[in-house]
Scaffold this motif. Structure first.
Motif, PDB file in Angstrom:
ATOM      1  N   ILE A  77       0.836  -1.201   0.000  1.00 25.89           N
ATOM      2  CA  ILE A  77       0.000   0.000   0.000  1.00 25.89           C
ATOM      3  C   ILE A  77       0.870   1.249   0.000  1.00 25.89           C
ATOM      4  CG2 ILE A  77      -1.703   1.332   1.310  1.00 25.89           C
ATOM      5  CD1 ILE A  77      -2.797  -1.358   2.330  1.00 25.89           C
ATOM      6  N   LEU A  78       1.889   1.279   0.868  1.00 22.43           N
ATOM      7  CA  LEU A  78       2.750   2.461   0.991  1.00 22.43           C
ATOM      8  C   LEU A  78       3.509   2.758  -0.294  1.00 22.43           C
ATOM      9  CD1 LEU A  78       3.306   4.418   3.424  1.00 22.43           C
ATOM     10  CD2 LEU A  78       2.002   2.383   3.995  1.00 22.43           C
ATOM     11  N   LYS A  79       3.713   1.767  -1.126  1.00 19.44           N
ATOM     12  CA  LYS A  79       4.373   2.011  -2.409  1.00 19.44           C
ATOM     13  C   LYS A  79       3.549   2.932  -3.293  1.00 19.44           C
ATOM     14  CE  LYS A  79       6.971  -2.328  -2.872  1.00 19.44           C
ATOM     15  NZ  LYS A  79       7.077  -3.594  -3.641  1.00 19.44           N
ATOM     16  N   GLU A  80       2.227   2.907  -3.073  1.00 19.96           N
ATOM     17  CA  GLU A  80       1.322   3.635  -3.963  1.00 19.96           C
ATOM     18  C   GLU A  80       0.619   4.818  -3.288  1.00 19.96           C
ATOM     19  OE1 GLU A  80       1.164   2.846  -7.110  1.00 19.96           O
ATOM     20  OE2 GLU A  80       2.388   1.021  -6.936  1.00 19.96           O
ATOM     21  N   LYS A  81       0.250   4.648  -2.008  1.00 21.11           N
ATOM     22  CA  LYS A  81      -0.584   5.662  -1.356  1.00 21.11           C
ATOM     23  C   LYS A  81      -0.219   5.795   0.121  1.00 21.11           C
ATOM     24  CE  LYS A  81      -4.716   5.452  -4.298  1.00 21.11           C
ATOM     25  NZ  LYS A  81      -6.190   5.439  -4.296  1.00 21.11           N
ATOM     26  N   ASP A  82      -0.760   6.838   0.754  1.00 16.62           N
ATOM     27  CA  ASP A  82      -0.667   6.983   2.202  1.00 16.62           C
ATOM     28  C   ASP A  82      -1.593   5.957   2.856  1.00 16.62           C
ATOM     29  OD1 ASP A  82       1.010   9.095   1.668  1.00 16.62           O
ATOM     30  OD2 ASP A  82      -0.497  10.634   2.047  1.00 16.62           O
ATOM     31  N   GLU A 100       3.708  -0.604  14.895  1.00 15.97           N
ATOM     32  CA  GLU A 100       4.418   0.671  14.988  1.00 15.97           C
ATOM     33  C   GLU A 100       5.859   0.539  14.497  1.00 15.97           C
ATOM     34  OE1 GLU A 100       3.422   3.585  15.557  1.00 15.97           O
ATOM     35  OE2 GLU A 100       1.571   3.515  16.745  1.00 15.97           O
ATOM     36  N   SER A 101       6.487  -0.567  14.807  1.00 14.85           N
ATOM     37  CA  SER A 101       7.851  -0.800  14.345  1.00 14.85           C
ATOM     38  C   SER A 101       7.900  -0.882  12.819  1.00 14.85           C
ATOM     39  CB  SER A 101       8.393  -2.097  14.958  1.00 14.85           C
ATOM     40  OG  SER A 101       9.694  -2.365  14.518  1.00 14.85           O
ATOM     41  N   ALA A 102       6.916  -1.581  12.234  1.00 15.34           N
ATOM     42  CA  ALA A 102       6.832  -1.659  10.771  1.00 15.34           C
ATOM     43  C   ALA A 102       6.576  -0.284  10.172  1.00 15.34           C
ATOM     44  CB  ALA A 102       5.727  -2.631  10.372  1.00 15.34           C
ATOM     45  N   ARG A 103       5.745   0.499  10.839  1.00 14.96           N
ATOM     46  CA  ARG A 103       5.455   1.863  10.364  1.00 14.96           C
ATOM     47  C   ARG A 103       6.728   2.705  10.282  1.00 14.96           C
ATOM     48  NH1 ARG A 103       4.765   6.567  13.218  1.00 14.96           N
ATOM     49  NH2 ARG A 103       3.590   8.213  12.138  1.00 14.96           N
ATOM     50  N   LYS A 104       7.525   2.695  11.340  1.00 16.39           N
ATOM     51  CA  LYS A 104       8.754   3.484  11.352  1.00 16.39           C
ATOM     52  C   LYS A 104       9.708   3.051  10.246  1.00 16.39           C
ATOM     53  CE  LYS A 104       8.554   4.462  16.319  1.00 16.39           C
ATOM     54  NZ  LYS A 104       9.173   4.198  17.647  1.00 16.39           N
ATOM     55  N   LYS A 105       9.826   1.754  10.057  1.00 19.20           N
ATOM     56  CA  LYS A 105      10.721   1.244   9.016  1.00 19.20           C
ATOM     57  C   LYS A 105      10.240   1.658   7.628  1.00 19.20           C
ATOM     58  CE  LYS A 105      12.866  -2.519   9.780  1.00 19.20           C
ATOM     59  NZ  LYS A 105      13.292  -3.918  10.016  1.00 19.20           N
ATOM     60  N   LEU A 106       8.948   1.603   7.411  1.00 25.98           N
ATOM     61  CA  LEU A 106       8.408   1.945   6.093  1.00 25.98           C
ATOM     62  C   LEU A 106       8.482   3.446   5.810  1.00 25.98           C
ATOM     63  CD1 LEU A 106       5.374  -0.495   6.017  1.00 25.98           C
ATOM     64  CD2 LEU A 106       7.367  -0.565   4.508  1.00 25.98           C
ATOM     65  N   LEU A 107       8.269   4.266   6.833  1.00 27.22           N
ATOM     66  CA  LEU A 107       8.368   5.710   6.622  1.00 27.22           C
ATOM     67  C   LEU A 107       9.806   6.129   6.326  1.00 27.22           C
ATOM     68  CD1 LEU A 107       5.880   7.142   9.275  1.00 27.22           C
ATOM     69  CD2 LEU A 107       5.625   7.084   6.786  1.00 27.22           C
ATOM     70  N   PRO A 111       9.828   8.127   2.576  1.00 26.81           N
ATOM     71  CA  PRO A 111       9.664   9.371   3.338  1.00 26.81           C
ATOM     72  C   PRO A 111       8.617  10.320   2.763  1.00 26.81           C
ATOM     73  CG  PRO A 111      11.713   9.393   2.081  1.00 26.81           C
ATOM     74  CD  PRO A 111      11.176   8.003   1.989  1.00 26.81           C
ATOM     75  N   GLU A 112       8.245  10.099   1.528  1.00 26.31           N
ATOM     76  CA  GLU A 112       7.228  10.951   0.916  1.00 26.31           C
ATOM     77  C   GLU A 112       5.816  10.563   1.338  1.00 26.31           C
ATOM     78  OE1 GLU A 112       7.522   7.397  -1.861  1.00 26.31           O
ATOM     79  OE2 GLU A 112       8.818   8.534  -0.482  1.00 26.31           O
TER      80      GLU A 112
END
Length: 289
Positions: A77-82, A100-107, A111-112
């Motif tokens: 999902i993050l590859k395409e959208k917020d 939350e750990s996955a969120r930090k790694k993906l952001l 970063p956009e």
């Protein structure tokens, strides 16, 4: 929309609503008789057979997802959208820490992107009610900030009162002592449980017999209901459809204008509350407990 709204299967979201609104869902694991499964909102589960197995002595267990599991769900999902992920209560499992750990790694990797996790402080049908009302805003074009604002303002209004039929399942989960379970079952005591302000579960009363348990639930809903037409209500049951139908019938006698859905308790929630559990969930006043 420039973002996706997502949830997890501990919401017990009815599968037909998942399909209708095309809501992505993280499926939570459980095991029965040594075999692992995922709670896919009833697509592959024979609910009656599951709770019959529990009555016959099977003891399903649940587990938390790890960071890698969440990465597999979130990254496509993050590859395409917020992404806005509406999660079940952090006070009932440590799994949100892995999210939350996955969120930090993906952001860090994207970063956009914007990625928010909202802790509903709910589980099962109250979580679904928050999700469905938020999704209505989402479908109508609300921004992520607008949806988050609504969730924060209404988080404490999603409520449920539920009766557990056999205390041994609460004993197994460590919520009551073996002695209390034995005495309670001998006296036919039915604890009434609710979700609290801080996102935990609390026993708010005990009644003797199933009929009194249903009346107790109806009365607690009546005390906390605001506008019966504001949102759908949801009755969940763990293989006790007749009790669910009776609960709906008696609530409609009080409030014929209410829209009430009936669905099954999912296998993850059911592993902890057991067969015969009956719950009424609705949007009402802020939680008292």
């Amino acid at each position: 929309m420039n973002y996706i709204l997502m949830t997890d299967s501990d919401s017990d979201l009815p599968f037909d609503l998942k399909q209708k609104y095309d809501i992505p869902v993280v499926y939570m694991p459980y095991a029965l008789n040594g075999k692992e499964y995922y709670d896919d909102l009833g697509q592959t589960l024979d609910s009656k057979a599951y709770f019959t197995a529990m009555r016959d002595g099977a003891a399903p267990v649940t587990a938390a997802l790890n960071e890698a599991d969440y990465l597999n769900y979130f990254e496509p999902i993050l590859k395409e959208k917020d992404l806005l992920f509406i999660a079940f209560s952090s006070k009932l499992s440590s799994t949100i820490q892995a999210a939350e750990s996955a969120r930090k790694k993906l952001l860090a990797k994207y970063p956009e992107r914007r990625f928010e996790i909202f802790d509903t402080l709910s589980i099962s049908a109250p979580q679904t009610l928050l999700l469905l009302n938020a999704h209505k805003l989402y479908r109508n074009g609300a921004s992520m900030d607008e949806v988050l604002d609504w969730l924060k303002k209404n988080q404490q209004r999603a409520q449920a009162f539920f009766a557990v039929d056999d205390l041994k399942y609460l004993k197994r989960g460590g919520r009551i002592s073996p002695t209390a379970a034995a005495v309670g079952n001998m006296l036919d005591l039915k604890p009434i449980i609710t979700e609290t302000k801080d996102g935990t579960l609390s026993n708010i009363g005990k009644v003797r017999g199933r009929r009194k348990a249903i009346t107790f639930i109806l009365d607690r809903v009546e005390e906390n209901l605001m506008d019966p037409t504001e949102s759908i209500a949801i009755i969940l049951h763990a293989d006790c459809p007749d009790d669910a139908a009776l609960l709906k019938q008696e609530m409609l006698q009080r409030h014929p204008e209410m829209e009430i859905l009936i669905d099954n308790v999912g296998p993850v929630i059911g592993a902890h509350c057991g067969p015969g559990t009956l719950a009424f969930s609705f949007m009402g006043r802020e939680r008292q407990y």
